[in-house]
Design an enzyme around this catalytic site. Structure first.
Site, mmCIF file in Angstrom:
data_model
loop_
_atom_site.group_PDB
_atom_site.id
_atom_site.type_symbol
_atom_site.label_atom_id
_atom_site.label_comp_id
_atom_site.label_asym_id
_atom_site.label_seq_id
_atom_site.Cartn_x
_atom_site.Cartn_y
_atom_site.Cartn_z
ATOM 1 N N SER A 30 0.724 -1.193 0.018
ATOM 2 C CA SER A 30 -0.038 -0.030 0.220
ATOM 3 C C SER A 30 0.721 1.385 0.066
ATOM 4 O O SER A 30 0.319 2.395 -0.344
ATOM 5 C CB SER A 30 -0.983 0.158 1.153
ATOM 6 O OG SER A 30 -0.114 -0.255 2.483
ATOM 7 N N ASP A 69 -0.438 7.414 9.791
ATOM 8 C CA ASP A 69 -1.210 6.444 10.754
ATOM 9 C C ASP A 69 -0.482 5.531 11.437
ATOM 10 O O ASP A 69 -0.873 4.677 11.890
ATOM 11 C CB ASP A 69 -2.185 5.638 9.894
ATOM 12 C CG ASP A 69 -1.730 4.841 8.803
ATOM 13 O OD1 ASP A 69 -0.455 5.067 8.650
ATOM 14 O OD2 ASP A 69 -2.210 4.298 8.005
ATOM 15 N N HIS A 97 1.487 4.064 7.165
ATOM 16 C CA HIS A 97 1.477 4.752 5.895
ATOM 17 C C HIS A 97 2.314 6.427 5.860
ATOM 18 O O HIS A 97 2.232 6.709 6.863
ATOM 19 C CB HIS A 97 0.163 4.874 5.308
ATOM 20 C CG HIS A 97 -0.347 3.352 5.216
ATOM 21 N ND1 HIS A 97 -1.441 2.769 5.853
ATOM 22 C CD2 HIS A 97 -0.026 2.674 4.144
ATOM 23 C CE1 HIS A 97 -1.400 1.577 5.556
ATOM 24 N NE2 HIS A 97 -1.069 1.427 4.383
#
Lengths: 258, 258
Positions: free
Chosen positions: B15, B199, B202
């Site tokens: 991600s 977070d 990320h």
């Protein structure tokens, strides 16, 4: 869709398209929403007019014979006119009648069954050039070394935007009317353009946001099957991977095969 | 380099790579500086670990037999570990020894002469996963519905970052050490990480700026021939177009043939 490639969105245009890779540019925003579904290739070339982009398109868009192992272009945006509308003696100038003919040639390159590059899988959108702010562009030109004269006119670029709509109507191609969208949001006032134009010709983040918004509206309206929410990712979301047999659930898929 | 394609930079990862298309993300910034020279394809898949990305790479990277008409991957970044380092029973977990073996397998897929995907034209860079902020990630996990337990540990991800450096040294591949660059800039203090992590896992824009900066440094140092300033645009700058014979000056060129 061969190994190594995914289907693509191809952005054909001038510096305003090239600048689409800026943060919040329309290419960046497309790449973000189409991530894992379609690749975005930017074929924006600063300073180019329709005359020069025709041989570019011919070399960027595969012929039918060459196409089998190559990515399918699912969407082609054609966005020129900002340079064609430059005033002579600027060498970028293309007369209005020739501009119309060039737009027809560009569309027919992929949409005409007798073209070697005919591609019925490719959706085409024609974008109008943005409005010009003469005072802003005159300032920018004056700052250049050596200083240059104002070579873009509001009324002339408007006439080129009108031509895009006319050609699109004639060929049955959908239009993303950047000119009108920005001019309306500017309150149809010269001083309203500063929010959307960085130098009188090129777009600010707000300008690109307008382009992205109306481009996504056009996709939703005219090609709903290719809205990003209707496509599946080429490789599955991680919570869809089979724990028992991950490799068989990791088979490459067609983004459109939902 | 066939019609329709340009050589590419391929970004393989999870991600954190997928998010590279955010404004100021490292994919967006690469696409911007390599515009008209190399395309950037993002093969970041949220939640994926090295185990799952191996079959993905096999399906994204052409075999030697298939390669002729396809784009050459000039740079492949391999950036995984953030999910491999998740704690069991999280299904993304890959044990450290297997993670090392998977990294070796990924590099060998393109760098080993006996691989069907051997590609001596492809430069490879291994990136370390970013540091984890346990308090931030614990908060994020607690906010999920239903709430989840903390499944990433600072020390564990650090060990996975160490493994990247070890494998790279063993295989003679260059490292872009995201873990150390962010940890150093954070003053080696947990509370310094909030600038770089959104977070706890990320990256923020500042985090991606660090990645872009050290990635460009690695290119400048190890592969100076592919710094964007050393490449020519595939189609010429508009002021290089021949007025007398534009079409012949608009021949597609190899970005590297300068």
């Amino acid at each position: 869709m061969a190994a190594n490639v995914q289907d693509v969105i191809m952005l054909l245009g001038d510096s305003i398209t090239q600048g689409g890779w800026e943060p919040h540019g329309f290419a960046q925003q497309l790449a973000y929403v189409y991530n894992r579904k379609l690749d975005v290739v930017n074929r924006g070339m600063s300073g180019y007019n329709t005359e020069w982009i025709i041989p570019v398109l011919e070399q960027c868009f595969a012929t039918r014979d060459d196409r089998a192992p190559l990515p399918t272009v699912r969407l082609l945006t054609i966005w020129l006119g900002a340079n064609d509308a430059a005033q002579p003696p600027t060498r970028q100038h293309v007369p209005l009648a020739q501009y119309r003919a060039n737009l027809r040639a560009l569309v027919r390159t992929v949409a005409s069954p007798d073209s070697p590059r005919y591609s019925p899988a490719t959706r085409v959108l024609l974008l109008t050039p943005p409005p010009v702010s003469e005072p802003m562009w005159a300032r920018r030109q004056a700052e250049k070394v050596p200083p240059r004269a104002l070579d873009r006119r509001f009324d002339v670029t408007r006439a080129y935007a009108d031509a895009v709509r006319e050609v699109a109507g004639e060929l049955g191609v959908h239009v993303v009317d950047v000119w009108s969208a920005i001019w309306t949001r500017a309150g149809e006032k010269e001083e309203g353009l500063a929010e959307y134009l960085r130098d009188g010709l090129h777009l600010t983040e707000s300008g690109y946001n307008v382009v992205f918004e109306i481009l996504m509206e056009a996709i939703s309206t005219h090609f709903p099957e290719m809205h990003p929410d209707k496509l599946q990712p080429v490789f599955p979301y991680f919570d869809e991977i089979d724990d028992e047999d991950p490799r068989s659930s990791l088979q490459k898929r067609d983004a459109f095969a939902t």
